[in-house]
Design an enzyme around this catalytic site. Sequence first.
Site, short mmCIF file in Angstrom:
data_model
loop_
_atom_site.label_atom_id
_atom_site.label_comp_id
_atom_site.label_asym_id
_atom_site.label_seq_id
_atom_site.Cartn_x
_atom_site.Cartn_y
_atom_site.Cartn_z
N ILE A 36 0.75 -1.33 0.10
CA ILE A 36 0.13 -0.10 0.04
C ILE A 36 0.81 1.33 -0.13
O ILE A 36 0.21 2.22 -0.41
CB ILE A 36 -1.02 -0.09 1.39
N ASN A 97 11.60 -9.00 7.06
CA ASN A 97 11.97 -8.23 8.40
C ASN A 97 11.27 -9.39 9.46
O ASN A 97 9.99 -9.42 9.23
CB ASN A 97 11.41 -6.82 8.32
N GLU A 105 6.72 -4.54 11.07
CA GLU A 105 5.49 -3.94 11.42
C GLU A 105 4.19 -4.74 11.46
O GLU A 105 3.40 -4.71 12.04
CB GLU A 105 5.25 -2.77 10.44
N VAL A 106 4.13 -5.81 10.41
CA VAL A 106 2.96 -6.55 10.40
C VAL A 106 3.39 -8.06 10.93
O VAL A 106 4.21 -8.54 10.34
CB VAL A 106 2.45 -6.57 8.89
N HIS A 110 6.01 -12.12 5.65
CA HIS A 110 5.82 -11.84 4.15
C HIS A 110 7.13 -11.33 3.70
O HIS A 110 8.25 -11.10 4.34
CB HIS A 110 4.96 -10.56 4.24
N HIS A 112 9.11 -9.23 1.02
CA HIS A 112 8.97 -7.86 -0.05
C HIS A 112 9.56 -8.21 -1.30
O HIS A 112 10.64 -8.71 -1.20
CB HIS A 112 9.50 -6.63 0.63
P1 AMP Z 1 7.22 -4.81 7.44
O1 AMP Z 1 7.71 -3.61 8.00
O2 AMP Z 1 8.32 -5.70 6.75
O3 AMP Z 1 6.22 -5.78 8.62
O4 AMP Z 1 6.09 -4.44 6.02
C1 AMP Z 1 4.85 -4.34 6.16
C2 AMP Z 1 4.44 -3.84 4.85
O5 AMP Z 1 2.95 -3.99 4.89
C3 AMP Z 1 4.97 -2.30 4.65
O6 AMP Z 1 5.72 -2.21 3.38
C4 AMP Z 1 3.28 -1.55 4.51
O7 AMP Z 1 3.20 -0.88 3.62
C5 AMP Z 1 2.50 -2.61 4.10
N1 AMP Z 1 1.06 -2.73 4.35
C6 AMP Z 1 0.54 -2.32 5.39
N2 AMP Z 1 -0.74 -2.40 5.46
C7 AMP Z 1 -0.96 -2.79 4.07
C8 AMP Z 1 -2.10 -3.02 3.48
N3 AMP Z 1 -3.49 -2.76 3.66
N4 AMP Z 1 -2.17 -3.64 2.05
C9 AMP Z 1 -0.89 -3.48 1.45
N5 AMP Z 1 0.13 -3.31 2.26
C10 AMP Z 1 0.39 -3.01 3.43
#
Ligand code: AMP
Length: 127
Positions: A36, A97, A105-106, A110, A112
Site C-alpha cells: 500500500i 523483516n 510492522e505486520v 511476508h 517484499h
Molecule cells: P514490514 O515492515 O516488513 O512488516 O512491512 C509491512 C508492509 O506492509 C509495509 O511495507 C506496509 O506498507 C505494508 N502494508 C501495511 N498495510 C497494508 C495493506 N493494507 N495493504 C498492503 N500493504 C500494506
Amino acid sequence: MPYNYDDENIFAKILRGEIPNKTVVETEHTLAFEDIQPQAPTHVLVIPKGRYVCFDHFYGEASDAEILDFHRVAAQICGDLGVAPGGGGAGYRTITNAGQDGVQEVPHYHLHILAGRPLGRMLPPVS
Ligand code: AMP
C-alpha cells in the site's frame, strides 16, 4: 520456537477478505498483493495463507507444500514482472523483516519484492 499469532493483524484481515487488496497472484497456499506504500516502482508482498508470524516460524513449521508454493509464487512474480536477470531484467531485491530489530510492522510472515529502480546497497557497513 513458540509464537503467538495475532489474528487481528492487517494481513490476516486481508486473507479473510475484510480489507481489500490489489492481488497479483493467489494460489492454494499463497497470496501476493501490491504494497500500500510502495518503496520502489514495483513493491509486491508475498504472504503464506497459514498463520505464521515470521521467517523462522514459517520455515520451521510450514509444510513442504506451503514452502514450495510460496517460493514458486515469488519466483513467478519476478519473472512476470520482467525483472529477473535471467530473462534480461534489471534485477530486484527480496527482503523479509522479523521482530524488533528487523523492524517488522505486520506480524504475519511476508516477503517484499522490490524492483523498478536501482535499490542501492543493502545496509551501511558496521564501522
Ligand atoms: P514490514 O515492515 O516488513 O512488516 O512491512 C509491512 C508492509 O506492509 C509495509 O511495507 C506496509 O506498507 C505494508 N502494508 C501495511 N498495510 C497494508 C495493506 N493494507 N495493504 C498492503 N500493504 C500494506
